[in-house]
Design a protein around this motif. Structure first.
Motif, PDB file in Angstrom:
ATOM      1  N   PRO A   1      12.910  21.643  59.033  1.00 45.39           N
ATOM      2  CA  PRO A   1      13.263  20.252  58.677  1.00 45.39           C
ATOM      3  C   PRO A   1      14.267  19.622  59.641  1.00 45.39           C
ATOM      4  CG  PRO A   1      13.218  21.638  56.723  1.00 45.39           C
ATOM      5  CD  PRO A   1      13.113  22.562  57.893  1.00 45.39           C
ATOM      6  N   ILE A   2      15.307  20.377  60.020  1.00 51.06           N
ATOM      7  CA  ILE A   2      16.292  19.836  60.959  1.00 51.06           C
ATOM      8  C   ILE A   2      15.687  19.687  62.344  1.00 51.06           C
ATOM      9  CG2 ILE A   2      18.547  20.221  62.011  1.00 51.06           C
ATOM     10  CD1 ILE A   2      18.629  19.544  59.065  1.00 51.06           C
ATOM     11  N   PHE A   3      14.849  20.636  62.734  1.00 57.38           N
ATOM     12  CA  PHE A   3      14.179  20.554  64.030  1.00 57.38           C
ATOM     13  C   PHE A   3      13.325  19.288  64.110  1.00 57.38           C
ATOM     14  CE2 PHE A   3      10.865  21.373  67.105  1.00 57.38           C
ATOM     15  CZ  PHE A   3      11.523  22.041  68.133  1.00 57.38           C
ATOM     16  N   MET A   4      12.573  19.011  63.050  1.00 57.13           N
ATOM     17  CA  MET A   4      11.728  17.828  63.032  1.00 57.13           C
ATOM     18  C   MET A   4      12.552  16.546  63.049  1.00 57.13           C
ATOM     19  SD  MET A   4       8.833  19.119  63.232  1.00 57.13           S
ATOM     20  CE  MET A   4       7.820  20.564  62.868  1.00 57.13           C
ATOM     21  N   LEU A   5      13.690  16.561  62.353  1.00 53.33           N
ATOM     22  CA  LEU A   5      14.570  15.388  62.362  1.00 53.33           C
ATOM     23  C   LEU A   5      15.110  15.126  63.762  1.00 53.33           C
ATOM     24  CD1 LEU A   5      16.211  13.171  60.950  1.00 53.33           C
ATOM     25  CD2 LEU A   5      17.945  14.897  60.445  1.00 53.33           C
ATOM     26  N   VAL A   6      15.597  16.175  64.415  1.00 53.15           N
ATOM     27  CA  VAL A   6      16.121  16.019  65.774  1.00 53.15           C
ATOM     28  C   VAL A   6      15.013  15.562  66.717  1.00 53.15           C
ATOM     29  CG1 VAL A   6      17.163  17.240  67.723  1.00 53.15           C
ATOM     30  CG2 VAL A   6      17.948  17.707  65.399  1.00 53.15           C
TER      31      VAL A   6
ATOM     32  N   LEU B   1       4.528   0.443  68.912  1.00 60.25           N
ATOM     33  CA  LEU B   1       4.077   1.705  69.505  1.00 60.25           C
ATOM     34  C   LEU B   1       4.969   2.858  69.068  1.00 60.25           C
ATOM     35  CD1 LEU B   1       3.155   0.602  73.141  1.00 60.25           C
ATOM     36  CD2 LEU B   1       1.586   1.311  71.329  1.00 60.25           C
ATOM     37  N   MET B   2       6.284   2.633  69.062  1.00 55.44           N
ATOM     38  CA  MET B   2       7.190   3.683  68.644  1.00 55.44           C
ATOM     39  C   MET B   2       6.993   4.024  67.171  1.00 55.44           C
ATOM     40  SD  MET B   2      11.315   3.905  69.128  1.00 55.44           S
ATOM     41  CE  MET B   2      11.607   2.428  68.151  1.00 55.44           C
ATOM     42  N   ALA B   3       6.789   3.000  66.344  1.00 57.16           N
ATOM     43  CA  ALA B   3       6.536   3.239  64.923  1.00 57.16           C
ATOM     44  C   ALA B   3       5.236   4.010  64.727  1.00 57.16           C
ATOM     45  CB  ALA B   3       6.486   1.912  64.170  1.00 57.16           C
ATOM     46  N   ALA B   4       4.203   3.679  65.518  1.00 57.74           N
ATOM     47  CA  ALA B   4       2.929   4.388  65.400  1.00 57.74           C
ATOM     48  C   ALA B   4       3.076   5.852  65.778  1.00 57.74           C
ATOM     49  CB  ALA B   4       1.881   3.714  66.288  1.00 57.74           C
ATOM     50  N   VAL B   5       3.837   6.123  66.843  1.00 57.44           N
ATOM     51  CA  VAL B   5       4.060   7.512  67.246  1.00 57.44           C
ATOM     52  C   VAL B   5       4.764   8.292  66.141  1.00 57.44           C
ATOM     53  CG1 VAL B   5       5.356   8.970  68.854  1.00 57.44           C
ATOM     54  CG2 VAL B   5       4.059   7.030  69.711  1.00 57.44           C
ATOM     55  N   LEU B   6       5.789   7.694  65.541  1.00 58.40           N
ATOM     56  CA  LEU B   6       6.533   8.378  64.492  1.00 58.40           C
ATOM     57  C   LEU B   6       5.693   8.570  63.233  1.00 58.40           C
ATOM     58  CD1 LEU B   6      10.038   6.714  64.881  1.00 58.40           C
ATOM     59  CD2 LEU B   6       9.351   9.006  65.566  1.00 58.40           C
ATOM     60  N   VAL B   7       4.875   7.582  62.881  1.00 54.96           N
ATOM     61  CA  VAL B   7       4.016   7.727  61.704  1.00 54.96           C
ATOM     62  C   VAL B   7       3.020   8.863  61.894  1.00 54.96           C
ATOM     63  CG1 VAL B   7       2.166   6.614  60.406  1.00 54.96           C
ATOM     64  CG2 VAL B   7       4.266   5.360  60.878  1.00 54.96           C
ATOM     65  N   LEU B   8       2.383   8.916  63.068  1.00 55.54           N
ATOM     66  CA  LEU B   8       1.452  10.009  63.341  1.00 55.54           C
ATOM     67  C   LEU B   8       2.157  11.363  63.315  1.00 55.54           C
ATOM     68  CD1 LEU B   8      -0.648   8.417  66.225  1.00 55.54           C
ATOM     69  CD2 LEU B   8      -1.360   8.793  63.850  1.00 55.54           C
TER      70      LEU B   8
ATOM     71  N   PHE C   1       4.967  12.147  61.641  1.00 50.36           N
ATOM     72  CA  PHE C   1       5.344  12.513  60.275  1.00 50.36           C
ATOM     73  C   PHE C   1       4.129  12.885  59.434  1.00 50.36           C
ATOM     74  CE2 PHE C   1       9.336  10.019  61.061  1.00 50.36           C
ATOM     75  CZ  PHE C   1      10.185  11.095  60.917  1.00 50.36           C
ATOM     76  N   ARG C   2       3.003  12.229  59.678  1.00 56.33           N
ATOM     77  CA  ARG C   2       1.781  12.603  58.959  1.00 56.33           C
ATOM     78  C   ARG C   2       1.406  14.055  59.274  1.00 56.33           C
ATOM     79  NH1 ARG C   2      -1.847   9.045  56.740  1.00 56.33           N
ATOM     80  NH2 ARG C   2      -3.549  10.358  57.466  1.00 56.33           N
ATOM     81  N   GLN C   3       1.485  14.413  60.553  1.00 58.59           N
ATOM     82  CA  GLN C   3       1.182  15.778  60.938  1.00 58.59           C
ATOM     83  C   GLN C   3       2.182  16.756  60.344  1.00 58.59           C
ATOM     84  OE1 GLN C   3      -1.434  16.856  62.480  1.00 58.59           O
ATOM     85  NE2 GLN C   3      -0.795  19.002  62.596  1.00 58.59           N
ATOM     86  N   MET C   4       3.452  16.360  60.336  1.00 58.05           N
ATOM     87  CA  MET C   4       4.481  17.233  59.793  1.00 58.05           C
ATOM     88  C   MET C   4       4.271  17.463  58.302  1.00 58.05           C
ATOM     89  SD  MET C   4       8.628  16.714  59.811  1.00 58.05           S
ATOM     90  CE  MET C   4       8.542  15.392  58.600  1.00 58.05           C
ATOM     91  N   PHE C   5       4.008  16.389  57.549  1.00 64.33           N
ATOM     92  CA  PHE C   5       3.800  16.534  56.114  1.00 64.33           C
ATOM     93  C   PHE C   5       2.500  17.274  55.809  1.00 64.33           C
ATOM     94  CE2 PHE C   5       6.580  12.611  55.660  1.00 64.33           C
ATOM     95  CZ  PHE C   5       7.669  13.349  55.229  1.00 64.33           C
ATOM     96  N   ARG C   6       1.507  17.112  56.682  1.00 66.53           N
ATOM     97  CA  ARG C   6       0.261  17.853  56.474  1.00 66.53           C
ATOM     98  C   ARG C   6       0.513  19.353  56.627  1.00 66.53           C
ATOM     99  NH1 ARG C   6      -2.545  15.400  59.973  1.00 66.53           N
ATOM    100  NH2 ARG C   6      -3.392  13.824  58.558  1.00 66.53           N
ATOM    101  N   GLN C   7       1.353  19.709  57.588  1.00 68.85           N
ATOM    102  CA  GLN C   7       1.698  21.114  57.757  1.00 68.85           C
ATOM    103  C   GLN C   7       2.524  21.639  56.591  1.00 68.85           C
ATOM    104  OE1 GLN C   7       3.668  21.374  61.532  1.00 68.85           O
ATOM    105  NE2 GLN C   7       1.782  21.112  62.719  1.00 68.85           N
ATOM    106  N   GLU C   8       3.308  20.760  55.993  1.00 69.31           N
ATOM    107  CA  GLU C   8       4.107  21.167  54.836  1.00 69.31           C
ATOM    108  C   GLU C   8       3.316  21.141  53.550  1.00 69.31           C
ATOM    109  OE1 GLU C   8       7.100  22.323  54.863  1.00 69.31           O
ATOM    110  OE2 GLU C   8       7.490  22.044  57.006  1.00 69.31           O
ATOM    111  N   GLY C   9       2.046  20.700  53.612  1.00 68.78           N
ATOM    112  CA  GLY C   9       1.212  20.671  52.414  1.00 68.78           C
ATOM    113  C   GLY C   9       1.510  19.517  51.510  1.00 68.78           C
ATOM    114  N   GLU C  10       2.091  18.416  52.099  1.00 66.79           N
ATOM    115  CA  GLU C  10       2.410  17.250  51.303  1.00 66.79           C
ATOM    116  C   GLU C  10       1.544  16.089  51.768  1.00 66.79           C
ATOM    117  OE1 GLU C  10       7.120  18.483  51.086  1.00 66.79           O
ATOM    118  OE2 GLU C  10       6.508  16.417  51.538  1.00 66.79           O
ATOM    119  N   ALA C  11       1.500  15.062  50.964  1.00 69.72           N
ATOM    120  CA  ALA C  11       0.746  13.853  51.295  1.00 69.72           C
ATOM    121  C   ALA C  11       1.721  12.776  51.695  1.00 69.72           C
ATOM    122  CB  ALA C  11      -0.088  13.379  50.125  1.00 69.72           C
ATOM    123  N   LEU C  12       1.375  12.057  52.757  1.00 75.63           N
ATOM    124  CA  LEU C  12       2.259  10.962  53.194  1.00 75.63           C
ATOM    125  C   LEU C  12       2.146   9.797  52.225  1.00 75.63           C
ATOM    126  CD1 LEU C  12       4.157   9.924  55.355  1.00 75.63           C
ATOM    127  CD2 LEU C  12       2.181   8.995  56.571  1.00 75.63           C
TER     128      LEU C  12
END
Length: 307
Positions: free
Chosen positions: A225-230, A287-294, A296-307
């Motif tokens: 979680p901290i790694f992803m935040l950084v 563009l920056m918002a799109a990069v972050l959304v993609l 976070f979607r990947q991150m939550f998918r790996q965590e087994g959560e839904a965005l």
């Protein structure tokens, strides 16, 4: 009319008091953040050049500025360079910061304190001062880099003009951004490492796990979680890097170091097309918002959560 008890009135007053204390900060944030953003959106939808800046009465032109921007080949070259610049910086920052954090964890108390102090001092250096130091380091005549390379036998670097060559200037800016960003990321990741229970390491060593396997199976899942935040913060900070580039190269030579924030300022100030500059800024935000959304979607998918 029935009067409310005094205790009820006091509780209601106490409940409103925190909101009153927070109101100046919230209003100030809205004025400093929301108003400039709304103003930039409005200008991007107008014909807003030097004449309109002085006399006012800007004409509303809808999405014409965005159409002009998106059909400009130079703009798309800048977009590609921006993503390349961001990717190179973020990968190097996260890799070096992780290695430094792991090193700090394994050092003794005195060396740990010394390294942390050095990181804090590097992090605290003002951006302009750090950029100026790098300019002098790579100065063609008086820079220590050329002097060192020359005395090591590389005579071709005698008075080598680093900032006159696109790849060299791009590399120097990457070194500067990485040098400024690694301290924060390393200290934050080290703080996350201190929260990993030592019993997990002991169990992994008893099972015969190697250092790499321990990091992949124990350390990284705990600090993810901290790694992803950084990681997300570094994406934002690198994507909007402007001061270092503007002070060191102004986006040159040519367009070799021009990324989207620099392109927006160049368009607004040099060409006096404040409407196109605002449109470029809005596209940068999207563009920056799109990069972050993609991301976070990947991150939550790996965590087994839904965005």
């Amino acid at each position: 009319m029935r009067q409310e008890p005094g205790g009820v009135r006091r509780r209601r007053g106490a409940g409103a008091w925190p909101y009153l204390l927070a109101a100046p900060t919230v209003l100030g944030m809205l004025y400093l953040l929301v108003y400039p953003l709304a103003r930039a959106v409005l200008i991007s939808l107008q014909d807003f050049q030097l004449r309109q800046l002085i006399r006012g009465n800007a004409e509303f032109v809808g999405l014409r500025n965005y159409e002009t921007l998106l059909t400009d080949e130079r703009f798309w070259q800048v977009v590609r360079r921006t993503f390349l610049f961001m990717a190179v910086n973020v990968v190097l920052i996260m890799l070096l910061a992780t290695l430094v954090a792991l090193l700090i964890e394994r050092l003794g108390r005195r060396w740990r304190l010394a390294l942390l102090s050095a990181l804090v001092l590097a992090w605290a250096m003002p951006v302009i001062a750090a950029t100026t130091v790098f300019q002098w380091l790579f100065h063609s005549e008086f820079g220590i880099v050329n002097w060192s390379l020359k005395h090591l036998g590389f005579s071709s670097f005698d008075r080598y003009p680093w900032f006159a060559h696109g790849p060299a200037a791009f590399t120097i800016l990457v070194l500067l951004i990485v040098w400024q960003s690694v301290p924060f990321a390393a200290i934050t990741l080290y703080s996350a490492l201190t929260t990993v229970p030592s019993e997990l390491y002991e169990s992994a060593r008893i099972d015969g796990a190697s250092g790499g396997r321990i990091f992949r199976s124990v350390t990284f899942p705990m600090i993810r979680p901290i790694f992803m935040l950084v990681f997300s913060l570094e994406v934002i900070w690198t994507f909007k890097a402007f001061v270092q580039i503007w002070v060191m190269t102004n986006g040159g030579p040519g367009d070799a170091t021009t990324i989207l924030p620099v392109y927006a300022v160049q368009t607004a100030l040099s060409s006096q097309r404040y409407d196109l500059g605002s449109a470029a800024s809005m596209v940068s935000v999207l563009l920056m918002a799109a990069v972050l959304v993609l991301y976070f979607r990947q991150m939550f998918r790996q965590e087994g959560e839904a965005l």
